[in-house]
Design an enzyme around this catalytic site. Structure first.
Site: not given
Ligand SMILES: [Zn+2]
Length: 272
Positions: A3, A58
């Site tokens: 993340e 991401k």
């Protein structure tokens, strides 16, 4: 899955090492991960010199001095290795870039769910990366103001954790940091967005920024001192994967609910 703090850690790590370094040889070892033909990947990257890496949601973007880009979407289990060529390759190494500084950059992926794309330039990204064009603004983008965040979230009515991890709404937040952001905002993950006033969404925006700003330097520092991780550095998290332990704020035991393969942790007492 990696993340924002994990990906920012990789970005900083590689930017301290790669800009100006040239690829002397590019090898695809697992074709399903790399979305270009083996020969094409080798031909495109050989001789290219790295520019500054970036992150969008991401995705990690590795631009080269020619303007060409390599885009890595690590999904659940994609990881990097940056090492001496003599060091043993990890199982499921999908590509290897031999570099003119004598080292190798490698990508390995236990579940082979990640994807690696090549684009000739920025303009080609929406055509090359599926759903690129639909991606919402990055959670940390200066262009994402508190106002815009509230406005975007208002389009979704479902559970707030689901909304926060919807890439089309805001990009970059996954399962682990969504738990952290909601804990910081004192908001129950299963509350429906439709029942939350704007004021609560503003609090959520500030919690999102402060959690990422807090966690990113922690992860970066560990990558520098301990090396690139086989798994993510997550010990610092306050609720995610801390089920049964005391809430750092109120001492209540942290709840854990597993739904679909996703673990959600929260404090029943101080998140409502
Ligand atoms: Zn609590």
């Amino acid at each position: 899955m990696p993340e924002i703090p994990d990906l920012e850690g990789y970005r900083a790590y590689f930017n301290a090492r790669l800009p100006g370094v040239r690829v002397s040889h590019a090898l695809v070892t697992i074709p399903i991960v790399v979305r270009s033909a083996r020969e094409e990947f080798a031909a495109a990257l050989t001789g290219e010199a790295f520019a500054e890496a970036r992150r969008q949601g991401k995705y990690l973007l590795f631009p080269f001095e020619s303007g060409r880009l390599m885009v890595v979407h690590a999904m659940l289990t994609g990881r990097f290795q940056y090492c001496d060529p003599a060091q043993k390759r990890r199982a499921r190494t999908a590509f290897v870039l031999a570099l003119d500084n004598g080292l190798e950059m490698r990508y390995f992926d236990q579940r082979l769910m990640g994807k690696v794309y090549l684009a000739r330039d920025e303009g080609e990204l929406p055509a090359v990366v599926p759903r690129w064009a639909e991606m919402g603004p990055d959670a940390m983008s200066p262009a994402l103001s508190e106002e815009l965040f509230v406005e975007r979230l208002r389009r979704y009515r479902g559970q707030i954790k689901t909304v926060l991890t919807t890439e089309q709404c805001v990009a970059g937040i996954g399962n682990a940091y969504a738990d952290e952001v909601l804990w910081e905002a004192r908001l129950h993950p299963y509350r429906r967005r439709a029942e939350l006033p704007d004021e609560t969404l503003r609090t959520l925006f500030r919690a999102m920024r402060s959690v990422m700003e807090w966690a990113t330097p922690i992860v970066s520092a560990r990558m520098e001192s301990e090396g690139l991780p086989d798994d993510h550095y997550r010990d610092h998290l306050r609720v995610h994967r801390k089920g049964g332990q005391p809430c750092p704020r109120c001492g209540t035991r942290i709840s854990e609910i597993t739904a679909g393969q996703r673990i959600t942790n929260f404090c029943r007492k101080c998140q409502e």
